[in-house]
Write a protein that holds these residues in place. Structure first.
Motif, PDB file in Angstrom:
ATOM      1  N   GLN A 179      -6.857 -10.331 -11.440  1.00 35.14           N
ATOM      2  CA  GLN A 179      -7.627  -9.292 -12.116  1.00 35.14           C
ATOM      3  C   GLN A 179      -6.896  -8.770 -13.351  1.00 35.14           C
ATOM      4  O   GLN A 179      -7.519  -8.483 -14.379  1.00 35.14           O
ATOM      5  CB  GLN A 179      -7.916  -8.141 -11.149  1.00 35.14           C
ATOM      6  N   SER A 180      -5.574  -8.649 -13.279  1.00 40.37           N
ATOM      7  CA  SER A 180      -4.824  -8.165 -14.435  1.00 40.37           C
ATOM      8  C   SER A 180      -4.878  -9.156 -15.586  1.00 40.37           C
ATOM      9  O   SER A 180      -4.940  -8.767 -16.757  1.00 40.37           O
ATOM     10  CB  SER A 180      -3.367  -7.889 -14.051  1.00 40.37           C
ATOM     11  N   ASP A 219      -6.266   9.207  -1.624  1.00 43.55           N
ATOM     12  CA  ASP A 219      -6.380   7.863  -2.154  1.00 43.55           C
ATOM     13  C   ASP A 219      -5.182   7.028  -1.732  1.00 43.55           C
ATOM     14  O   ASP A 219      -4.071   7.544  -1.555  1.00 43.55           O
ATOM     15  CB  ASP A 219      -6.444   7.886  -3.689  1.00 43.55           C
ATOM     16  N   ARG A 222       0.840  -1.193   0.000  1.00 46.02           N
ATOM     17  CA  ARG A 222       0.000   0.000   0.000  1.00 46.02           C
ATOM     18  C   ARG A 222       0.878   1.247   0.000  1.00 46.02           C
ATOM     19  O   ARG A 222       1.858   1.336   0.732  1.00 46.02           O
ATOM     20  CB  ARG A 222      -0.907   0.036   1.237  1.00 46.02           C
ATOM     21  N   ARG A 247      -5.418  -1.506  -7.166  1.00 46.20           N
ATOM     22  CA  ARG A 247      -6.746  -0.926  -6.988  1.00 46.20           C
ATOM     23  C   ARG A 247      -6.630   0.314  -6.115  1.00 46.20           C
ATOM     24  O   ARG A 247      -5.680   0.480  -5.365  1.00 46.20           O
ATOM     25  CB  ARG A 247      -7.725  -1.926  -6.387  1.00 46.20           C
ATOM     26  N   ARG A 248      -7.615   1.178  -6.259  1.00 44.62           N
ATOM     27  CA  ARG A 248      -7.624   2.453  -5.534  1.00 44.62           C
ATOM     28  C   ARG A 248      -8.597   2.346  -4.364  1.00 44.62           C
ATOM     29  O   ARG A 248      -9.725   1.895  -4.506  1.00 44.62           O
ATOM     30  CB  ARG A 248      -8.044   3.577  -6.469  1.00 44.62           C
ATOM     31  N   GLU A 249      -8.139   2.747  -3.161  1.00 50.31           N
ATOM     32  CA  GLU A 249      -8.988   2.787  -1.987  1.00 50.31           C
ATOM     33  C   GLU A 249      -8.967   4.197  -1.405  1.00 50.31           C
ATOM     34  O   GLU A 249      -8.022   4.954  -1.635  1.00 50.31           O
ATOM     35  CB  GLU A 249      -8.498   1.803  -0.910  1.00 50.31           C
ATOM     36  N   ALA A 263      -4.756  -9.019  -7.322  1.00 50.26           N
ATOM     37  CA  ALA A 263      -4.456  -8.126  -8.440  1.00 50.26           C
ATOM     38  C   ALA A 263      -3.909  -8.904  -9.629  1.00 50.26           C
ATOM     39  O   ALA A 263      -4.182  -8.561 -10.787  1.00 50.26           O
ATOM     40  CB  ALA A 263      -3.452  -7.059  -8.011  1.00 50.26           C
ATOM     41  N   VAL A 306      -4.134   0.977 -12.444  1.00 50.22           N
ATOM     42  CA  VAL A 306      -5.515   0.718 -12.026  1.00 50.22           C
ATOM     43  C   VAL A 306      -6.343   0.220 -13.206  1.00 50.22           C
ATOM     44  O   VAL A 306      -7.104  -0.748 -13.092  1.00 50.22           O
ATOM     45  CB  VAL A 306      -6.142   1.986 -11.411  1.00 50.22           C
ATOM     46  N   GLN A 307      -6.204   0.877 -14.353  1.00 45.10           N
ATOM     47  CA  GLN A 307      -6.965   0.473 -15.548  1.00 45.10           C
ATOM     48  C   GLN A 307      -6.642  -0.956 -15.967  1.00 45.10           C
ATOM     49  O   GLN A 307      -7.510  -1.692 -16.446  1.00 45.10           O
ATOM     50  CB  GLN A 307      -6.666   1.433 -16.696  1.00 45.10           C
ATOM     51  N   TYR A 361      -3.213   3.448  -2.944  1.00 48.41           N
ATOM     52  CA  TYR A 361      -3.089   2.480  -4.029  1.00 48.41           C
ATOM     53  C   TYR A 361      -2.598   1.162  -3.453  1.00 48.41           C
ATOM     54  O   TYR A 361      -1.605   1.124  -2.719  1.00 48.41           O
ATOM     55  CB  TYR A 361      -2.162   3.018  -5.110  1.00 48.41           C
ATOM     56  N   GLY A 402      -5.695  -3.337 -13.968  1.00 49.41           N
ATOM     57  CA  GLY A 402      -5.994  -4.295 -12.916  1.00 49.41           C
ATOM     58  C   GLY A 402      -4.823  -4.683 -12.048  1.00 49.41           C
ATOM     59  O   GLY A 402      -4.942  -5.558 -11.189  1.00 49.41           O
TER      60      GLY A 402
END
Length: 224
Positions: free
Chosen positions: A165-166, A154, A113, A144-146, A162, A138-139, A156, A141
């Protein structure tokens, strides 16, 4: 689940687990740590075949005392650290260097993080450069942004999921290209030379991506 920095005893147990050829997930389970903590620890300290717990402990102590990253290497200087080697591999695969630096800094952070301000300070770059890099990650994957519950900034995050997701995002883009090629082949005529070429390419990509998605779903439990 315990938090904070790894102890010397934990690092010795990591080394023992690697010697026994345990997976990162199994080592993490035995230590009651996230798998990402183990993978980052090993990656930044020589890899699975070069990990030395005493050296890793000393390196962690130096990082804690320093609090800031090492200065960037001079142009033409040899790549010597695990972090630099990973960055070079990412750049070689097509990732922009700044994006690779941000990604690797997140990858090798203790909890995966960082805020934008932390990335800017650690990498000694402009906020705009960090913004472009994290937006791309982020785009795709990769992260992610929290929202930081303690403030308005924000955070990251690069967690274990991840990677899954990527793969999904990349596969969807490639699958869309494959199907576009097949559609174009039909419009141009499947019996024409161009149509045949597009059909072969689209069919190949479609089958490869379907296999990749099946494999990603099969092996996703390794990330948990």
């Amino acid at each position: 689940m315990p938090g904070g920095r790894l102890t010397q005893q934990e690092r010795q147990r990591i080394a023992a687990g690697l010697a026994d050829r345990l997976s990162y997930a199994e080592i993490a389970r035995r230590l009651d740590r996230p798998t990402s903590t183990i993978s980052r620890e090993v990656a930044r300290n020589g890899g699975p075949h070069g990990y030395r717990p005493q050296e890793a402990q000393r390196a962690a102590g130096r990082r804690a005392q320093r609090g800031t990253p090492a200065p960037p290497r001079a142009a033409g200087a040899p790549t010597t650290t695990a972090e630099e080697r990973i960055i070079e591999l990412a750049v070689g695969s097509g990732l922009p260097r700044m994006t690779a630096r941000v990604h690797v800094d997140l990858l090798l952070s203790e909890d995966g993080r960082r805020t934008a301000a932390e990335l800017t300070r650690r990498l000694n770059v402009s906020p705009a450069s960090v913004s472009v890099a994290v937006n791309f990650l982020v785009q795709q994957g990769y992260v992610r942004r929290e929202r930081d519950p303690r403030g308005r900034r924000d955070v990251y995050v690069l967690d274990d999921d991840a990677w899954y997701q990527s793969v999904l995002i990349s596969s969807r883009h490639t699958l869309a290209s494959a199907r576009a090629a097949l559609t174009a082949a039909e419009e141009l005529g499947p019996d024409t030379p161009v149509g045949q070429r597009l059909t072969r390419a689209g069919t190949f990509l479609e089958h490869v991506i379907e296999d990749m998605l099946t494999s990603a779903n099969r092996w996703r439990p390794l990330l948990t």
